[in-house]
Design a protein around this motif. Structure first.
Motif, PDB file in Angstrom:
ATOM      1  N   TYR A   1       0.854  -1.187   0.000  1.00 46.57           N
ATOM      2  CA  TYR A   1       0.000   0.000   0.000  1.00 46.57           C
ATOM      3  C   TYR A   1       0.890   1.237   0.000  1.00 46.57           C
ATOM      4  CZ  TYR A   1      -3.819   3.167   0.813  1.00 46.57           C
ATOM      5  OH  TYR A   1      -4.735   4.170   0.657  1.00 46.57           O
ATOM      6  N   LEU A   2       0.697   2.104  -0.973  1.00 53.99           N
ATOM      7  CA  LEU A   2       1.511   3.316  -1.081  1.00 53.99           C
ATOM      8  C   LEU A   2       0.816   4.471  -0.354  1.00 53.99           C
ATOM      9  CD1 LEU A   2       2.282   3.057  -4.919  1.00 53.99           C
ATOM     10  CD2 LEU A   2       3.652   2.135  -3.033  1.00 53.99           C
ATOM     11  N   ASN A   3       1.368   4.861   0.793  1.00 58.98           N
ATOM     12  CA  ASN A   3       0.791   6.012   1.511  1.00 58.98           C
ATOM     13  C   ASN A   3       1.053   7.305   0.754  1.00 58.98           C
ATOM     14  OD1 ASN A   3       0.031   4.397   3.656  1.00 58.98           O
ATOM     15  ND2 ASN A   3       1.941   4.758   4.783  1.00 58.98           N
ATOM     16  N   LYS A   4       2.192   7.337   0.056  1.00 62.08           N
ATOM     17  CA  LYS A   4       2.637   8.582  -0.583  1.00 62.08           C
ATOM     18  C   LYS A   4       2.763   8.393  -2.081  1.00 62.08           C
ATOM     19  CE  LYS A   4       3.434  10.696   3.386  1.00 62.08           C
ATOM     20  NZ  LYS A   4       2.729  11.918   3.791  1.00 62.08           N
ATOM     21  N   LYS A   5       2.258   9.385  -2.803  1.00 57.34           N
ATOM     22  CA  LYS A   5       2.416   9.369  -4.259  1.00 57.34           C
ATOM     23  C   LYS A   5       3.107  10.655  -4.710  1.00 57.34           C
ATOM     24  CE  LYS A   5       0.014   7.139  -6.979  1.00 57.34           C
ATOM     25  NZ  LYS A   5      -0.998   6.586  -7.884  1.00 57.34           N
TER      26      LYS A   5
ATOM     27  N   GLU B   1       8.684   8.961   8.384  1.00 57.71           N
ATOM     28  CA  GLU B   1       7.259   8.749   8.129  1.00 57.71           C
ATOM     29  C   GLU B   1       7.104   7.568   7.162  1.00 57.71           C
ATOM     30  OE1 GLU B   1       3.538  11.682   6.807  1.00 57.71           O
ATOM     31  OE2 GLU B   1       5.577  12.183   6.255  1.00 57.71           O
ATOM     32  N   PRO B   2       6.088   6.713   7.377  1.00 59.39           N
ATOM     33  CA  PRO B   2       5.945   5.585   6.442  1.00 59.39           C
ATOM     34  C   PRO B   2       5.469   6.029   5.056  1.00 59.39           C
ATOM     35  CG  PRO B   2       4.245   5.500   8.142  1.00 59.39           C
ATOM     36  CD  PRO B   2       5.155   6.630   8.510  1.00 59.39           C
ATOM     37  N   VAL B   3       6.266   5.727   4.030  1.00 60.84           N
ATOM     38  CA  VAL B   3       5.843   6.038   2.664  1.00 60.84           C
ATOM     39  C   VAL B   3       4.945   4.940   2.110  1.00 60.84           C
ATOM     40  CG1 VAL B   3       7.777   7.540   2.027  1.00 60.84           C
ATOM     41  CG2 VAL B   3       7.978   5.061   1.683  1.00 60.84           C
ATOM     42  N   ALA B   4       5.118   3.729   2.661  1.00 63.58           N
ATOM     43  CA  ALA B   4       4.341   2.594   2.151  1.00 63.58           C
ATOM     44  C   ALA B   4       4.235   1.536   3.237  1.00 63.58           C
ATOM     45  CB  ALA B   4       5.023   2.003   0.916  1.00 63.58           C
ATOM     46  N   VAL B   5       3.306   0.608   3.037  1.00 63.59           N
ATOM     47  CA  VAL B   5       3.128  -0.503   3.977  1.00 63.59           C
ATOM     48  C   VAL B   5       3.201  -1.816   3.205  1.00 63.59           C
ATOM     49  CG1 VAL B   5       1.602  -1.530   5.711  1.00 63.59           C
ATOM     50  CG2 VAL B   5       1.583   0.962   5.357  1.00 63.59           C
ATOM     51  N   LEU B   6       4.038  -2.726   3.707  1.00 69.40           N
ATOM     52  CA  LEU B   6       4.138  -4.049   3.088  1.00 69.40           C
ATOM     53  C   LEU B   6       3.118  -4.977   3.747  1.00 69.40           C
ATOM     54  CD1 LEU B   6       8.047  -4.519   3.114  1.00 69.40           C
ATOM     55  CD2 LEU B   6       6.622  -3.423   1.358  1.00 69.40           C
TER      56      LEU B   6
END
Ligand code: URA
Ligand code: CA
Length: 443
Positions: free
Chosen positions: A379-383, A392-397
């Motif tokens: 999941y991409l938190n940041k685009k 800060e989390p940019v993405a979640v695996l």
């Protein structure tokens, strides 16, 4: 007819007839023409190209080599969509119910692919009890009732394609426009719909990275389809960063549900609206693209598309409660945040690297027969354009907990993100619309 003579003729740049092309395809499928001669023939096409007429003949020879789906039992104009691929492309799951809710009819065969992630079939199978294999009569009945059905593509559709593709793959003849166009169009035409909207990607995550190649491919595919009496539109769209925010299977179903609930990522919503508008336009449901875009967006806001997804799931034996309770989808064992190494703005997300990261995590399966863990994904938190702070989390695996996969996947993902000082606009999503009337630039 001698195979040797036909290879030589094509090598010398002389146009082949329908019978000659048919002879090569049929002979190859039957095993009368050996791989080495077919490989040479493919290479002549690679270097010589094919005339528009030859492209049609090649495509139709491939269509005739396999099963042709007869959708005549379904009332009305059946419209299909095809995407040349990309990373995290959730469109079918959102688009098919929306088009049906807007007055179109979608009877779609969809693939189980060996790519970065599963194909649409794998995504559908993450819905509890969902059935994607059924007798044709049942499929026809569902589409007549619900106006949408999504089933697994049989391997025997355009039978020749499977063998040709395998040979192209080992002879450096995959990236030939007539061969790609005939491969894709043969499967679409065998699928039996009356109209097809093609989403041809350009950019780093795409098959045709260069715009000029995407345009040529679009024109060739539109000409093939129109040449045999179908309505075909090709949209050239950008794949500079992954589409939407979810990459995987169950996670993309969740994203589709969110999008149909009015909470979707902007790029996915815009792409679905453009594709849907063109599907409705060639179906004769709307009179203009603008009207189609408004109608599709309206049916997101009113949740009619979501309701239609529920009907579709129920009709195909699935548990429609997932649309209200996505917790019923397969859930990952662990979720691991990937933290930004510095502060700034996201300037780039390399779609290819994100696709590879999801593959490393296990979202795609290593071989054709290995079962895919449908809960795995990213999941991409940041685009692109989003601000980020260090840590800060940019993405979640979404992971099965295997450290041997998590660590390299995290590394790939961090490589995919370019964080810098500049606040950039999101990359261009729409390039052009190709139809039999010509090429129209899109904003
Ligand atoms: N996709 C296909 O189905 N065929 C090709 O040749 C390339 C992409
Ligand atoms: Ca996505």
């Amino acid at each position: 007819m001698k195979t040797y003579e036909l290879i030589k003729k094509k090598r010398d740049g002389i146009e082949l007839s329908r019978d000659e092309i048919g002879y090569m395809i049929n002979g190859f499928v039957k095993g009368d023409i050996p791989d080495y001669q077919m490989a040479a023939f493919l290479m002549t096409i690679y270097f010589r190209g094919m005339s528009p007429r030859e492209c049609v003949e090649l495509t139709m020879a491939m269509v005739d080599s396999g099963v042709k789906v007869d959708l005549s039992g379904i009332r009305g104009f059946k419209v299909d969509k095809h995407s040349t691929g990309g990373v995290g492309d959730t469109t079918t799951l959102v688009l098919a119910p929306l088009v049906a809710a807007s007055g179109g009819i979608v009877a779609k065969m969809t693939g189980r692919e060996l790519g970065h992630t599963g194909g649409t079939v794998d995504k559908l199978l993450s819905i509890p009890d969902m059935n994607v294999d059924m007798p044709k009569e049942k499929f026809v009945e569902i589409v007549n009732h619900v106006h949408v059905g999504l089933i697994a593509q049989t391997a025997s559709l355009a039978h020749a394609d499977k063998h040709l593709y395998a040979l192209r793959n080992v002879t450096a003849t995959v990236d030939s426009i007539p061969l790609i166009a005939s491969s894709i169009m043969s499967k679409k035409l065998a699928g039996g719909s009356d109209g097809i909207v093609l989403d041809i990607k350009t950019g780093v995550g795409a098959f045709t990275q260069q715009y000029e190649d995407a345009l040529k491919l679009a024109r060739t595919m539109v000409d093939i389809g129109e040449g045999v009496g179908k309505k075909v539109v090709g949209l050239i769209t950008g794949m500079e960063q992954p589409l939407g925010k979810a990459i995987g299977n169950a996670i993309e179903v969740q994203e589709a549900i969110d999008t149909l609930s009015g909470k979707g990522p902007a790029d996915l919503v815009d792409l679905v609206a453009e594709l849907g508008a063109n599907m409705l336009l060639i179906s004769g449901v709307v009179a203009s693209r603008d009207e189609g875009i408004n109608l599709v967006k309206h049916n997101i806001q009113t949740r009619r598309g979501l309701e239609k997804l529920g009907e579709l799931i129920e009709a195909q034996g699935g548990n429609r409660e997932v649309i209200e309770n996505p917790g019923l989808l397969p859930q990952p064992r662990v979720k691991i945040e990937v933290e930004a190494a510095c502060s700034g703005y996201v300037e780039k997300i390399n779609a290819l690297d994100v696709g590879l990261a999801s593959k490393i995590l296990g979202a795609g399966g290593k071989t054709k027969d290995e079962p895919i863990d449908l809960s795995i994904g990213i999941y991409l938190n940041k685009k692109v354009g989003d601000p980020v702070r260090k840590g800060e989390p940019v993405a979640v695996l979404y992971s099965d907990g295997d450290k041997n996969k998590i660590n390299p996947a995290r590394e790939r993902l961090l490589n995919a993100y370019i964080i810098g000082p500049a606040r950039l606009d999101p990359p261009r999503l729409f390039y052009a619309r190709v139809s039999k009337e010509g090429v129209e630039e899109l904003q």
